[in-house]
Every structure is written in C-alpha cells, then in structure tokens.
Design an enzyme around this catalytic site. Structure first.
Site, short mmCIF file in Angstrom:
data_model
loop_
_atom_site.label_atom_id
_atom_site.label_comp_id
_atom_site.label_asym_id
_atom_site.label_seq_id
_atom_site.Cartn_x
_atom_site.Cartn_y
_atom_site.Cartn_z
N PRO A 251 35.57 0.33 36.58
CA PRO A 251 34.12 0.62 36.66
C PRO A 251 34.21 1.78 37.92
O PRO A 251 33.75 1.86 39.11
CB PRO A 251 33.32 -0.59 37.22
CG PRO A 251 34.48 -1.36 38.19
CD PRO A 251 35.62 -1.02 37.27
N CYS A 252 34.48 3.11 37.68
CA CYS A 252 34.34 4.11 38.55
C CYS A 252 32.83 4.47 38.81
O CYS A 252 32.78 5.22 39.77
CB CYS A 252 35.24 5.37 38.17
SG CYS A 252 34.92 5.93 36.42
#
Length: 256
Positions: free
Chosen positions: A161-162
C-alpha cells in the site's frame, strides 16, 4: 493416400481460444492476469509461479497488456481465475487491506527497493506513515527521496500500500495514479484525507494521549481510539518529549 489426407483434414478442429494463454502461463513464457475491484475502481492483477507480479488500476485489458509488456518484457495473458490458494489469499487481502503475507514476484527489484516495499506492506489499513518513517525503519534515514522513487515504481500498488505513505508534513501528497485515486483508497479504509490535510496545515505532526502520556503518529490505531478530550497535539517529537510524553512502541513516531 488422398482419401486418408482428406479424412484427416475433415477431423481438424480449431483449438479453444484459452489453450494458447494456458500454455504460455504453464511454460512460464507469460504471466496470467485477472480483474479485481479496489477502493479506487477496477484493477488487473498479474501472477506467475512465484506469486503476484503486477497490479494496475484501470479497466482496459489491452492497455494493461501493453504496459505489462513494456515494463517486464514478457506478455500477460488473461486467465479464467487465479490458482485456488492464491485466489483465497488475494481476496482476503483485498477485504482486509492486509497484503503483507501474499506471495510476490519482486525479482526485478534491487535489495533497497524490496526493503522499502516490505516495510510499506507493514503499514496497517486505515493508517499512514511519512516517507521518512520508512527510510529510518529500514536503516537508511538519509534516503527519503530514494524511498519515494522506489514507491513510485511499486509493481504491486494497492496490495503493497504505497497509498498509505504521505509527505513529511502529513499532507496526502502525490500518487502514481493521481491524488484522487490515493484519496479514494484511503477513504475506503476509513480515513478522512481532508482531516489529514487539516492536521498538516495546522502543523500537527503527532498526537498524544493525556491519560497515558504516550504520543503517536495521528493515524495510529492507539491515537484513533483516544477520546477527543484527551488528545494533545504536538508540532514535533521534541515538543512531545519536552511535555513528558514518550513515543508509542507500535507506530514508532520517533522514526518519522
């Protein structure tokens, strides 16, 4: 002989259109891909024998296949479904927002890039961390810009989850698919991006709990459970320490 040839020709049948893609996947000459939904809309998930190799937001399979070939130098072909075990893990990860334990094919990345992504995968859903937090957590406190570059090239966004990584001042910041997609993903996890921007605009970097004298990053699960009347806001770790507050051992705010 002519009669035999004619008879054999009459038996000829076209192979099902799924045969070639299946052969390419099973021989390792191509990755398969399936379509799934995310908080920011439809996405394609590519996979191979080593795990999930790519995730792309969008709904045009031709665009996805072209982008995949350009980036990885091999084709991606549609699959009816993922292998059963991988499908179960993927669907659980999408439902929970926790993709840390999924198998990934990150073989094309440097050790630094892989370390950045592994640390990013530890950020819980509904929470955010600044780039500097990741840099310090992986033992490279001076590599904040390099962390940003690594996340910009994340081959498996959403799952790693950037979108949960924000600017040093707390503003939501940029995203490979645009800020609105980032905000949509965060909102789908229960965060209010406007509230994050409000805190950042007021210079609030940390929040403390008056009853425990512990300070956290504002979206830490412990901070979010604090009653509003007990929330104390801090502009820096030094200010929190000067007020007698100690850092949370879960979100480790000093690393930011």
């Amino acid at each position: 002989m002519d009669d035999v040839a004619t008879g054999l020709q009459a038996l000829r049948a076209e192979a099902p259109v799924t045969v070639l893609p299946a052969v390419l996947r099973r021989t390792g000459l191509a990755d398969g891909y399936v379509r799934r939904e995310s908080g920011a809309g439809p996405m394609f998930v590519a996979f191979n024998a080593d795990g999930i190799s790519a995730v792309r937001l969008g709904d045009d399979p031709d665009d996805f296949e072209e982008d995949f070939m350009h980036e990885f130098g091999r084709p991606a072909v549609p699959a009816d479904e993922l292998p059963a075990r991988l499908a179960r893990k993927l669907d659980r990860a999408l439902a929970s927002g926790k993709g840390r334990d999924l198998p990934y094919d990150l073989g094309g990345l440097s050790d630094f890039q892989a370390a950045v992504l592994r640390k990013t995968a530890e950020i819980p859903p509904g929470e955010v961390r600044p780039y500097s937090w990741i840099a310090r957590e992986i033992g490279k406190p001076g590599a904040v810009r390099a962390v940003g570059s690594a996340l910009n090239k994340n081959p498996v966004p959403v799952l790693i989850p950037c979108h949960r990584v924000v600017k040093a001042d707390g503003h939501v910041g940029r995203y490979a698919y645009g800020p609105e997609a980032k905000r949509a993903l965060l909102a789908a996890e229960g965060l209010d991006p406007a509230e994050l921007d409000d805190l950042a605009g007021r210079g609030v970097r940390y929040t403390g709990t008056a009853t425990t004298h512990i300070y956290c990053l504002p979206t830490c699960g412990h901070a979010q459970r604090t009653k509003r009347e007990n929330v104390v806001e801090f502009r820096s770790a030094a200010q929190a320490a000067g007020a007698g507050y100690r850092p949370c051992k879960v979100c480790r705010p000093a690393a930011a």
